[in-house]
Design a protein around this motif. Structure first.
Motif, PDB file in Angstrom:
ATOM      1  N   SER A 191       0.085   1.658  -7.805  1.00  0.00           N
ATOM      2  CA  SER A 191       0.161   2.836  -6.936  1.00  0.00           C
ATOM      3  C   SER A 191       0.761   4.081  -7.590  1.00  0.00           C
ATOM      4  CB  SER A 191       0.967   2.494  -5.683  1.00  0.00           C
ATOM      5  OG  SER A 191       2.300   2.165  -6.031  1.00  0.00           O
TER       6      SER A 191
ATOM      7  N   MET B  65       0.830  -1.183   0.000  1.00  0.00           N
ATOM      8  CA  MET B  65       0.000   0.000   0.000  1.00  0.00           C
ATOM      9  C   MET B  65       0.875   1.248   0.000  1.00  0.00           C
ATOM     10  SD  MET B  65      -3.230   0.760   2.314  1.00  0.00           S
ATOM     11  CE  MET B  65      -3.078   2.005   3.548  1.00  0.00           C
ATOM     12  N   LEU B  66       0.487   2.227  -0.780  1.00  0.00           N
ATOM     13  CA  LEU B  66       1.247   3.466  -0.912  1.00  0.00           C
ATOM     14  C   LEU B  66       0.552   4.581  -0.147  1.00  0.00           C
ATOM     15  CD1 LEU B  66       3.645   4.699  -2.848  1.00  0.00           C
ATOM     16  CD2 LEU B  66       1.679   5.824  -3.867  1.00  0.00           C
ATOM     17  N   ARG B  67       1.347   5.391   0.525  1.00  0.00           N
ATOM     18  CA  ARG B  67       0.825   6.578   1.211  1.00  0.00           C
ATOM     19  C   ARG B  67       1.646   7.775   0.781  1.00  0.00           C
ATOM     20  NH1 ARG B  67       0.466   3.777   6.942  1.00  0.00           N
ATOM     21  NH2 ARG B  67      -1.441   2.602   6.599  1.00  0.00           N
ATOM     22  N   VAL B  68       0.969   8.912   0.611  1.00  0.00           N
ATOM     23  CA  VAL B  68       1.646  10.155   0.268  1.00  0.00           C
ATOM     24  C   VAL B  68       1.162  11.232   1.231  1.00  0.00           C
ATOM     25  CG1 VAL B  68       2.105  11.881  -1.500  1.00  0.00           C
ATOM     26  CG2 VAL B  68       1.731   9.499  -2.173  1.00  0.00           C
ATOM     27  N   ALA B  69       2.098  11.840   1.939  1.00  0.00           N
ATOM     28  CA  ALA B  69       1.784  12.937   2.854  1.00  0.00           C
ATOM     29  C   ALA B  69       2.489  14.186   2.341  1.00  0.00           C
ATOM     30  CB  ALA B  69       2.257  12.597   4.263  1.00  0.00           C
TER      31      ALA B  69
ATOM     32  N   HIS C 258       5.947  13.201   0.779  1.00  0.00           N
ATOM     33  CA  HIS C 258       6.596  12.057   1.429  1.00  0.00           C
ATOM     34  C   HIS C 258       5.874  10.796   0.960  1.00  0.00           C
ATOM     35  CE1 HIS C 258       8.669  14.748   4.279  1.00  0.00           C
ATOM     36  NE2 HIS C 258       7.548  15.438   4.228  1.00  0.00           N
ATOM     37  N   VAL C 259       6.570   9.978   0.192  1.00  0.00           N
ATOM     38  CA  VAL C 259       5.980   8.780  -0.400  1.00  0.00           C
ATOM     39  C   VAL C 259       6.459   7.575   0.406  1.00  0.00           C
ATOM     40  CG1 VAL C 259       5.706   7.438  -2.519  1.00  0.00           C
ATOM     41  CG2 VAL C 259       6.053   9.923  -2.655  1.00  0.00           C
ATOM     42  N   ARG C 260       5.504   6.704   0.747  1.00  0.00           N
ATOM     43  CA  ARG C 260       5.846   5.539   1.573  1.00  0.00           C
ATOM     44  C   ARG C 260       5.165   4.300   1.009  1.00  0.00           C
ATOM     45  NH1 ARG C 260       4.809   5.063   8.052  1.00  0.00           N
ATOM     46  NH2 ARG C 260       6.141   3.263   8.313  1.00  0.00           N
ATOM     47  N   GLY C 261       5.937   3.230   0.823  1.00  0.00           N
ATOM     48  CA  GLY C 261       5.373   1.968   0.351  1.00  0.00           C
ATOM     49  C   GLY C 261       5.985   1.530  -0.966  1.00  0.00           C
TER      50      GLY C 261
ATOM     51  N   ARG D 167      -0.659  13.455  -7.325  1.00  0.00           N
ATOM     52  CA  ARG D 167      -0.242  14.395  -6.273  1.00  0.00           C
ATOM     53  C   ARG D 167       0.709  15.448  -6.819  1.00  0.00           C
ATOM     54  NH1 ARG D 167      -1.537  12.883  -0.924  1.00  0.00           N
ATOM     55  NH2 ARG D 167      -0.790  14.984  -0.471  1.00  0.00           N
TER      56      ARG D 167
ATOM     57  N   VAL E 144      -1.125   7.438  -8.142  1.00  0.00           N
ATOM     58  CA  VAL E 144      -1.362   8.290  -6.978  1.00  0.00           C
ATOM     59  C   VAL E 144      -0.279   9.366  -6.895  1.00  0.00           C
ATOM     60  CG1 VAL E 144      -1.467   8.344  -4.446  1.00  0.00           C
ATOM     61  CG2 VAL E 144      -2.541   6.462  -5.714  1.00  0.00           C
TER      62      VAL E 144
END
Length: 123
Positions: A25, A1-5, A16-19, A32, A28
Protein backbone atom coordinates in the motif's frame (compact mmCIF):
# COMPACT_ATOMS: atom_id res chain seq x y z
CA UNK A 1 -6.66 -2.08 2.74
CA UNK A 2 -5.36 1.48 2.63
CA UNK A 3 -7.48 4.56 2.00
CA UNK A 4 -6.29 8.12 1.46
CA UNK A 5 -8.67 11.08 1.58
CA UNK A 6 -7.63 14.66 0.88
CA UNK A 7 -8.93 17.78 2.60
CA UNK A 8 -7.78 21.37 3.01
CA UNK A 9 -6.97 23.11 6.27
CA UNK A 10 -6.19 26.72 5.38
CA UNK A 11 -3.05 26.67 3.21
CA UNK A 12 -2.30 23.02 4.04
CA UNK A 13 -3.23 19.93 2.05
CA UNK A 14 -4.14 17.18 4.49
CA UNK A 15 -3.87 13.56 3.36
CA UNK A 16 -5.81 11.37 5.79
CA UNK A 17 -4.30 7.88 5.60
CA UNK A 18 -6.25 4.93 6.98
CA UNK A 19 -5.27 1.26 7.19
CA UNK A 20 -1.94 -0.51 6.79
CA UNK A 21 1.11 1.28 5.42
CA UNK A 22 3.14 -1.60 4.02
CA UNK A 23 4.96 -2.86 0.93
CA UNK A 24 1.72 -3.24 -1.03
CA UNK A 25 0.00 0.00 0.00
CA UNK A 26 2.84 2.48 0.54
CA UNK A 27 3.13 3.36 -3.20
CA UNK A 28 -0.39 4.83 -2.93
CA UNK A 29 0.77 7.31 -0.28
CA UNK A 30 3.92 8.10 -2.26
CA UNK A 31 1.81 8.86 -5.34
CA UNK A 32 -0.64 11.05 -3.42
CA UNK A 33 2.23 13.16 -2.03
CA UNK A 34 3.72 13.46 -5.53
CA UNK A 35 0.29 14.43 -6.89
CA UNK A 36 -0.05 17.16 -4.25
CA UNK A 37 3.38 18.57 -5.15
CA UNK A 38 2.56 18.39 -8.88
CA UNK A 39 -0.63 20.37 -8.16
CA UNK A 40 1.49 23.10 -6.55
CA UNK A 41 0.90 22.20 -2.91
CA UNK A 42 3.99 22.93 -0.81
CA UNK A 43 2.49 22.42 2.64
CA UNK A 44 1.35 18.86 3.25
CA UNK A 45 0.08 17.12 6.38
CA UNK A 46 0.05 13.33 6.46
CA UNK A 47 -2.59 12.38 9.01
CA UNK A 48 -1.49 8.92 10.12
CA UNK A 49 -3.76 8.75 13.16
CA UNK A 50 -5.74 5.87 11.59
CA UNK A 51 -2.76 3.85 10.39
CA UNK A 52 -2.62 0.75 12.56
CA UNK A 53 0.41 -0.93 10.94
CA UNK A 54 3.55 0.43 9.30
CA UNK A 55 6.52 -1.58 8.03
CA UNK A 56 9.90 -0.46 6.71
CA UNK A 57 8.52 0.35 3.26
CA UNK A 58 5.98 2.66 4.90
CA UNK A 59 8.76 4.37 6.83
CA UNK A 60 10.68 4.68 3.55
CA UNK A 61 7.73 6.48 1.97
CA UNK A 62 7.56 8.91 4.89
CA UNK A 63 11.29 9.67 4.67
CA UNK A 64 11.01 10.06 0.87
CA UNK A 65 8.02 12.40 1.28
CA UNK A 66 10.05 14.53 3.68
CA UNK A 67 12.93 14.64 1.21
CA UNK A 68 10.59 15.60 -1.66
CA UNK A 69 8.95 18.39 0.31
CA UNK A 70 12.31 19.79 1.39
CA UNK A 71 13.62 19.66 -2.20
CA UNK A 72 10.82 21.95 -3.38
CA UNK A 73 11.06 24.26 -0.33
CA UNK A 74 7.87 22.72 1.00
CA UNK A 75 6.87 21.57 4.45
CA UNK A 76 5.69 18.16 5.65
CA UNK A 77 3.99 17.54 8.97
CA UNK A 78 2.73 14.27 10.43
CA UNK A 79 -0.25 13.60 12.65
CA UNK A 80 0.68 10.87 15.11
CA UNK A 81 -1.44 10.91 18.25
CA UNK A 82 0.59 10.30 21.38
CA UNK A 83 -2.02 7.95 22.79
CA UNK A 84 -3.96 5.33 20.89
CA UNK A 85 -5.43 1.93 21.40
CA UNK A 86 -2.13 0.63 22.73
CA UNK A 87 -0.60 3.63 24.50
CA UNK A 88 0.62 5.42 21.41
CA UNK A 89 0.30 5.05 17.70
CA UNK A 90 2.02 2.18 15.97
CA UNK A 91 3.65 4.53 13.44
CA UNK A 92 5.00 6.72 16.23
CA UNK A 93 6.57 3.69 17.92
CA UNK A 94 8.08 2.39 14.67
CA UNK A 95 9.59 5.78 13.78
CA UNK A 96 11.03 6.11 17.28
CA UNK A 97 12.44 2.57 17.25
CA UNK A 98 14.18 3.24 13.93
CA UNK A 99 15.57 6.55 15.15
CA UNK A 100 13.85 8.66 12.48
CA UNK A 101 11.03 10.18 14.55
CA UNK A 102 13.16 13.28 15.16
CA UNK A 103 13.22 14.02 11.41
CA UNK A 104 9.53 14.92 11.40
CA UNK A 105 7.36 17.69 12.77
CA UNK A 106 4.66 15.71 14.59
CA UNK A 107 1.29 16.98 15.81
CA UNK A 108 -1.59 15.44 17.75
CA UNK A 109 -4.26 16.27 15.15
CA UNK A 110 -4.72 17.75 11.70
CA UNK A 111 -6.01 21.09 12.97
CA UNK A 112 -2.88 21.76 15.04
CA UNK A 113 -0.64 20.47 12.22
CA UNK A 114 -2.19 23.05 9.88
CA UNK A 115 -1.84 25.84 12.46
CA UNK A 116 1.36 27.79 11.85
CA UNK A 117 1.28 28.96 15.48
CA UNK A 118 1.12 25.44 16.99
CA UNK A 119 4.25 23.77 18.30
CA UNK A 120 5.09 20.20 17.31
CA UNK A 121 4.97 17.42 19.89
CA UNK A 122 8.31 16.52 21.41
CA UNK A 123 9.94 13.29 20.32
Amino acid sequence: MLRVAETREGRWTVLHVRGELDLVSSPVVRQRVHDAVAAGDRQVVLDLSEVFFCDSSGVGVLVAARRLMRSCQGRLRLVLPARGAEEGSHVNRVLAALGVRRLFEVYADAASAADDEASPLSA
